[in-house]
Design a protein around this motif. Sequence first.
Motif, PDB file in Angstrom:
ATOM      1  N   GLY A  71       0.824  -1.209   0.000  1.00 24.26           N
ATOM      2  CA  GLY A  71       0.000   0.000   0.000  1.00 24.26           C
ATOM      3  C   GLY A  71       0.852   1.249   0.000  1.00 24.26           C
ATOM      4  N   THR A  72       0.260   2.389   0.365  1.00 24.13           N
ATOM      5  CA  THR A  72       1.006   3.644   0.441  1.00 24.13           C
ATOM      6  C   THR A  72       1.161   4.055   1.915  1.00 24.13           C
ATOM      7  OG1 THR A  72      -1.067   4.829   0.159  1.00 24.13           O
ATOM      8  CG2 THR A  72       0.249   4.453  -1.819  1.00 24.13           C
ATOM      9  N   TYR A  73       1.808   5.196   2.118  1.00 26.45           N
ATOM     10  CA  TYR A  73       2.091   5.628   3.491  1.00 26.45           C
ATOM     11  C   TYR A  73       1.563   7.024   3.765  1.00 26.45           C
ATOM     12  CZ  TYR A  73       5.343   1.721   3.648  1.00 26.45           C
ATOM     13  OH  TYR A  73       5.881   0.478   3.623  1.00 26.45           O
ATOM     14  N   PHE A  74       1.516   7.349   5.039  1.00 28.13           N
ATOM     15  CA  PHE A  74       1.335   8.733   5.445  1.00 28.13           C
ATOM     16  C   PHE A  74       2.316   8.960   6.598  1.00 28.13           C
ATOM     17  CE2 PHE A  74      -0.390  12.337   7.693  1.00 28.13           C
ATOM     18  CZ  PHE A  74      -0.683  13.196   6.654  1.00 28.13           C
ATOM     19  N   VAL A  75       3.235   9.885   6.412  1.00 29.48           N
ATOM     20  CA  VAL A  75       4.286  10.095   7.408  1.00 29.48           C
ATOM     21  C   VAL A  75       3.947  11.324   8.263  1.00 29.48           C
ATOM     22  CG1 VAL A  75       6.751  10.397   7.760  1.00 29.48           C
ATOM     23  CG2 VAL A  75       5.936   9.120   5.779  1.00 29.48           C
ATOM     24  N   LEU A  76       3.747  11.099   9.545  1.00 27.64           N
ATOM     25  CA  LEU A  76       3.356  12.194  10.454  1.00 27.64           C
ATOM     26  C   LEU A  76       4.496  13.184  10.671  1.00 27.64           C
ATOM     27  CD1 LEU A  76       1.589   9.941  13.119  1.00 27.64           C
ATOM     28  CD2 LEU A  76       0.460  11.351  11.390  1.00 27.64           C
ATOM     29  N   MET A  77       5.736  12.735  10.480  1.00 30.37           N
ATOM     30  CA  MET A  77       6.921  13.548  10.778  1.00 30.37           C
ATOM     31  C   MET A  77       6.875  14.007  12.233  1.00 30.37           C
ATOM     32  SD  MET A  77       8.521  13.499   7.892  1.00 30.37           S
ATOM     33  CE  MET A  77       9.697  14.827   7.697  1.00 30.37           C
ATOM     34  N   GLY A  78       6.563  13.076  13.119  1.00 36.23           N
ATOM     35  CA  GLY A  78       6.507  13.396  14.542  1.00 36.23           C
ATOM     36  C   GLY A  78       5.375  12.620  15.183  1.00 36.23           C
ATOM     37  N   LYS A  79       5.049  12.989  16.412  1.00 36.79           N
ATOM     38  CA  LYS A  79       3.920  12.360  17.105  1.00 36.79           C
ATOM     39  C   LYS A  79       3.332  13.417  18.017  1.00 36.79           C
ATOM     40  CE  LYS A  79       7.795  10.779  19.594  1.00 36.79           C
ATOM     41  NZ  LYS A  79       8.798   9.747  19.617  1.00 36.79           N
ATOM     42  N   LEU A  80       2.069  13.234  18.379  1.00 39.45           N
ATOM     43  CA  LEU A  80       1.418  14.202  19.264  1.00 39.45           C
ATOM     44  C   LEU A  80       2.228  14.345  20.540  1.00 39.45           C
ATOM     45  CD1 LEU A  80      -2.405  13.409  19.146  1.00 39.45           C
ATOM     46  CD2 LEU A  80      -1.181  15.325  18.114  1.00 39.45           C
ATOM     47  N   SER A  81       2.560  15.571  20.888  1.00 37.96           N
ATOM     48  CA  SER A  81       3.339  15.803  22.097  1.00 37.96           C
ATOM     49  C   SER A  81       3.093  17.243  22.531  1.00 37.96           C
ATOM     50  CB  SER A  81       4.820  15.552  21.795  1.00 37.96           C
ATOM     51  OG  SER A  81       5.592  15.817  22.919  1.00 37.96           O
ATOM     52  N   PRO A  82       1.959  17.469  23.246  1.00 41.22           N
ATOM     53  CA  PRO A  82       1.565  18.835  23.605  1.00 41.22           C
ATOM     54  C   PRO A  82       2.682  19.595  24.319  1.00 41.22           C
ATOM     55  CG  PRO A  82      -0.134  17.251  24.222  1.00 41.22           C
ATOM     56  CD  PRO A  82       1.055  16.457  23.787  1.00 41.22           C
ATOM     57  N   ILE A  83       3.483  18.865  25.105  1.00 42.25           N
ATOM     58  CA  ILE A  83       4.531  19.533  25.879  1.00 42.25           C
ATOM     59  C   ILE A  83       5.592  20.153  24.964  1.00 42.25           C
ATOM     60  CG2 ILE A  83       6.335  17.793  26.314  1.00 42.25           C
ATOM     61  CD1 ILE A  83       5.772  18.313  29.328  1.00 42.25           C
ATOM     62  N   ASP A  84       5.775  19.566  23.758  1.00 36.10           N
ATOM     63  CA  ASP A  84       6.716  20.147  22.790  1.00 36.10           C
ATOM     64  C   ASP A  84       5.990  21.034  21.769  1.00 36.10           C
ATOM     65  OD1 ASP A  84       8.860  18.639  23.880  1.00 36.10           O
ATOM     66  OD2 ASP A  84       8.138  16.880  22.779  1.00 36.10           O
ATOM     67  N   GLY A  85       4.710  21.302  22.008  1.00 38.62           N
ATOM     68  CA  GLY A  85       3.959  22.147  21.080  1.00 38.62           C
ATOM     69  C   GLY A  85       3.603  21.442  19.781  1.00 38.62           C
ATOM     70  N   ILE A  86       3.580  20.105  19.794  1.00 31.50           N
ATOM     71  CA  ILE A  86       3.216  19.369  18.581  1.00 31.50           C
ATOM     72  C   ILE A  86       1.780  18.874  18.702  1.00 31.50           C
ATOM     73  CG2 ILE A  86       3.776  17.427  17.058  1.00 31.50           C
ATOM     74  CD1 ILE A  86       6.660  17.689  17.996  1.00 31.50           C
ATOM     75  N   GLY A  87       0.879  19.533  17.994  1.00 32.18           N
ATOM     76  CA  GLY A  87      -0.532  19.168  18.020  1.00 32.18           C
ATOM     77  C   GLY A  87      -0.947  18.527  16.712  1.00 32.18           C
ATOM     78  N   PRO A  88      -2.237  18.279  16.502  1.00 33.89           N
ATOM     79  CA  PRO A  88      -2.740  17.611  15.288  1.00 33.89           C
ATOM     80  C   PRO A  88      -2.319  18.331  14.003  1.00 33.89           C
ATOM     81  CG  PRO A  88      -4.470  17.800  16.932  1.00 33.89           C
ATOM     82  CD  PRO A  88      -3.309  18.571  17.464  1.00 33.89           C
ATOM     83  N   ALA A 120       0.708   2.530  12.378  1.00 34.44           N
ATOM     84  CA  ALA A 120       1.989   1.892  12.733  1.00 34.44           C
ATOM     85  C   ALA A 120       2.886   2.864  13.491  1.00 34.44           C
ATOM     86  CB  ALA A 120       2.674   1.367  11.473  1.00 34.44           C
ATOM     87  N   THR A 121       2.267   3.716  14.328  1.00 31.38           N
ATOM     88  CA  THR A 121       3.085   4.584  15.191  1.00 31.38           C
ATOM     89  C   THR A 121       3.785   3.691  16.209  1.00 31.38           C
ATOM     90  OG1 THR A 121       1.147   4.919  16.589  1.00 31.38           O
ATOM     91  CG2 THR A 121       1.578   6.596  14.924  1.00 31.38           C
ATOM     92  N   ASN A 122       4.843   4.213  16.808  1.00 29.82           N
ATOM     93  CA  ASN A 122       5.604   3.395  17.764  1.00 29.82           C
ATOM     94  C   ASN A 122       4.801   3.106  19.028  1.00 29.82           C
ATOM     95  OD1 ASN A 122       8.002   3.216  16.243  1.00 29.82           O
ATOM     96  ND2 ASN A 122       8.545   5.303  16.854  1.00 29.82           N
ATOM     97  N   PRO A 123       5.043   1.948  19.643  1.00 29.13           N
ATOM     98  CA  PRO A 123       4.312   1.614  20.860  1.00 29.13           C
ATOM     99  C   PRO A 123       4.876   2.324  22.090  1.00 29.13           C
ATOM    100  CG  PRO A 123       5.703  -0.214  20.221  1.00 29.13           C
ATOM    101  CD  PRO A 123       5.889   0.853  19.183  1.00 29.13           C
ATOM    102  N   THR A 124       4.979   3.646  22.021  1.00 27.57           N
ATOM    103  CA  THR A 124       5.388   4.454  23.173  1.00 27.57           C
ATOM    104  C   THR A 124       4.151   5.219  23.632  1.00 27.57           C
ATOM    105  OG1 THR A 124       5.912   6.279  21.704  1.00 27.57           O
ATOM    106  CG2 THR A 124       7.702   4.791  22.236  1.00 27.57           C
ATOM    107  N   VAL A 125       4.273   5.948  24.751  1.00 27.46           N
ATOM    108  CA  VAL A 125       3.116   6.695  25.255  1.00 27.46           C
ATOM    109  C   VAL A 125       2.608   7.653  24.181  1.00 27.46           C
ATOM    110  CG1 VAL A 125       2.286   8.308  26.984  1.00 27.46           C
ATOM    111  CG2 VAL A 125       3.870   6.490  27.635  1.00 27.46           C
ATOM    112  N   GLU A 126       3.520   8.443  23.590  1.00 30.14           N
ATOM    113  CA  GLU A 126       3.088   9.418  22.579  1.00 30.14           C
ATOM    114  C   GLU A 126       2.568   8.729  21.328  1.00 30.14           C
ATOM    115  OE1 GLU A 126       6.188   9.626  23.898  1.00 30.14           O
ATOM    116  OE2 GLU A 126       6.642  11.703  24.487  1.00 30.14           O
ATOM    117  N   GLY A 127       3.234   7.639  20.929  1.00 28.84           N
ATOM    118  CA  GLY A 127       2.807   6.919  19.734  1.00 28.84           C
ATOM    119  C   GLY A 127       1.397   6.364  19.896  1.00 28.84           C
ATOM    120  N   GLU A 128       1.113   5.796  21.085  1.00 30.46           N
ATOM    121  CA  GLU A 128      -0.213   5.236  21.355  1.00 30.46           C
ATOM    122  C   GLU A 128      -1.261   6.350  21.379  1.00 30.46           C
ATOM    123  OE1 GLU A 128      -1.043   2.215  21.341  1.00 30.46           O
ATOM    124  OE2 GLU A 128       0.686   0.997  21.876  1.00 30.46           O
ATOM    125  N   ALA A 129      -0.893   7.484  22.008  1.00 22.93           N
ATOM    126  CA  ALA A 129      -1.837   8.610  22.077  1.00 22.93           C
ATOM    127  C   ALA A 129      -2.146   9.111  20.672  1.00 22.93           C
ATOM    128  CB  ALA A 129      -1.247   9.734  22.928  1.00 22.93           C
TER     129      ALA A 129
END
Lengths: 199, 199
Positions: A102-119, A142-151
């Motif tokens: 299939g194809t991909y979609f690259v977030l170039m990051g993960k949600l992390s409000p503390i670093d100012g990274i929102g949707p 397929a985000t990483n299984p970390t707290v931010e990745g799961e969120a």
Amino acid sequence: MAYSPLIDQLVDALRCLPGVGPKSAQRMAFHLLERDREGGFKLAQHLEQAMQGVNRCEQCRTLTEQPKCAICANTKRDHETICVVEAPSDVVALEQSGQYRGTYFVLMGKLSPIDGIGPEEIGVSHLLTRIQQQQVKEVILATNPTVEGEATAYYITAQLKALGVTVSRIAHGVPLGGELEFVDVGTLAHALEGRQVIA
Amino acid sequence: MAYSPLIDQLVDALRCLPGVGPKSAQRMAFHLLERDREGGFKLAQHLEQAMQGVNRCEQCRTLTEQPKCAICANTKRDHETICVVEAPSDVVALEQSGQYRGTYFVLMGKLSPIDGIGPEEIGVSHLLTRIQQQQVKEVILATNPTVEGEATAYYITAQLKALGVTVSRIAHGVPLGGELEFVDVGTLAHALEGRQVIA
């Protein structure tokens, strides 16, 4: 700073590389100056070219110098399935598995409000528009299984609910070749929860 | 290689830096592309300038973009004393001690026949010519107290014998703030051998 101006400038500039402190920067500068001028010239040239030429793929947001990356531009890929990952290196890892067409979609990051990274920073609205326009049938998270990745996965799932698209999450469990004894408890919990009936 | 050509080229070029393997090179490339383009441009520019402009000081062989380095060009320094060191970073270390007002001679290496580094590569004949022309009175050998450094010091001492110049070696012993208990036996042996009568 203690060397001649050009050397000081170079040592200083090398510190913009991640994980490079003053001592390593000095070592790198002297290595290039004493033993590898050709490599230094080549690095300068490729740096310039990449900084100038590399942009984001207009479809999947990965880094590429074309308007569309090679995968998005490939009409033989399944454009009805999108795999959502955090970084371009995740795309490479999944491609190496040889399992995904299939194809991909690259977030170039993960949600992390503390670093100012929102949707908006991870391009969720871009993903939603693409799903609607291209009649996508399945979105694999397929985000990483970390707290931010799961969120991040959780947030995207909630956003996709209204679109009537199938949303799946890659399996987390004991890695191949891993031994139960040495696998952490979180992974074991996931492995048990995600068990599948085989007989 | 798996990214778009410009990124692959950049990752590849970054590997000319010492201690940078494929994974670190990739991390560096993505860091610059995603978060620090300005730093990347600056690094390219300073690399180019340094590779082009930096040469060796015609008197002491250290790296500089001038024909003579700042120390050799300084007429207030004592040009009758030469301190012989292995690398430009040694010059900086000695300058920071604030104790030395003479000039330097930078070998840019040490005798190491196994790596093909002989007297010509470390510029011994250049040193001998300079001592004769400038009426040098003392040569201080400050090569590192390693096997190669000691051999280099020994070789240079032998070469200087005929010139009637005072040759000295910096003291090796217990470093300030060091505790005898934790100092290695070689250093202790040097410290005992180099003891000075104080009363």
